[in-house]
Design a protein around this motif. Sequence first.
Motif, mmCIF file in Angstrom:
data_model
loop_
_atom_site.group_PDB
_atom_site.id
_atom_site.type_symbol
_atom_site.label_atom_id
_atom_site.label_comp_id
_atom_site.label_asym_id
_atom_site.label_seq_id
_atom_site.Cartn_x
_atom_site.Cartn_y
_atom_site.Cartn_z
ATOM 1 N N LEU A 137 92.739 66.877 50.630
ATOM 2 C CA LEU A 137 91.608 67.304 49.980
ATOM 3 C C LEU A 137 90.964 65.956 49.406
ATOM 4 O O LEU A 137 89.705 65.835 49.317
ATOM 5 N N MET A 138 91.803 64.920 48.549
ATOM 6 C CA MET A 138 91.023 63.473 48.253
ATOM 7 C C MET A 138 90.604 62.813 49.400
ATOM 8 O O MET A 138 89.415 62.247 49.069
ATOM 9 N N ASP A 139 91.412 62.975 50.335
ATOM 10 C CA ASP A 139 90.657 61.925 51.426
ATOM 11 C C ASP A 139 89.257 62.653 52.358
ATOM 12 O O ASP A 139 88.500 61.917 52.815
ATOM 13 N N GLY A 140 89.354 63.943 52.172
ATOM 14 C CA GLY A 140 88.122 64.325 52.689
ATOM 15 C C GLY A 140 86.984 64.328 51.730
ATOM 16 O O GLY A 140 85.908 63.923 52.242
ATOM 17 N N ILE A 141 87.215 64.353 50.610
ATOM 18 C CA ILE A 141 86.024 63.735 49.614
ATOM 19 C C ILE A 141 85.700 62.132 49.947
ATOM 20 O O ILE A 141 84.528 62.035 50.013
#
Length: 233
Positions: A137-141
């Motif tokens: 989720l963090m890497d996607g953002i």
Amino acid sequence: MILPLGSIVNALSVIIGSIIGIYFESFLSEKIRKAVFQIIGLFTLALGMQMSLKTNQFLILLVSLIIGTIIGESLSIEKSIESLSNKLKIKLQSENKLFSEGLITAFLLYCVGSMTFVGSIEEGIHKDRTLMYTKSLMDGITSILLASSFGTGVLFSAIPLLIFQSALTLGAHYFESYLHPELITEISAVGGVIIIGIGLNILEITKIKVSNMLPALLLIIPIYHLIYLVQIY
């Protein structure tokens, strides 16, 4: 044989985030893009400092980085990675001037952090993918922001990310007894120093060949165990 599902989800999140970022790239002016670059650079510096200061063995950290960088410079790792990236750029007929820089920067940011090592190892040993899904989720953002500045290179960083994290997961599955929590902290600290280098490059304060520092991530493992054995005896 364990399926590195966490790494697969992580790679997909980077691809999706990058596509969104590339779409919004055309709506950003050069002034805003430069401001985003600076924010990413400052964030990267802060992240690297937080990780590196967690070390309990500054001597091990220093020795690993020095020897690792000497090896990296001797093998010209950065030059080799840039060459492969440029070949991929030509094959894709990409006109993005920041393709190689985006691919390398994104890959290093995604793969030398503490969540990468702890998450991959947790998946390999306990099949617990909670941390990997959180990282996804963090890497996607993050990939939305990176791709809006660096372009398509960020999207293709998902390939080495998948390979690297899957290898960590499989390695942890088969070499569980060698991976102490303290060692993971020290590996993350080495990654933190590398990330500081990335931040300095993004801010154009200097030009550090951060890819040549990558062998330190592997070297710290035998150096840590050697120091551990010396302390016992």
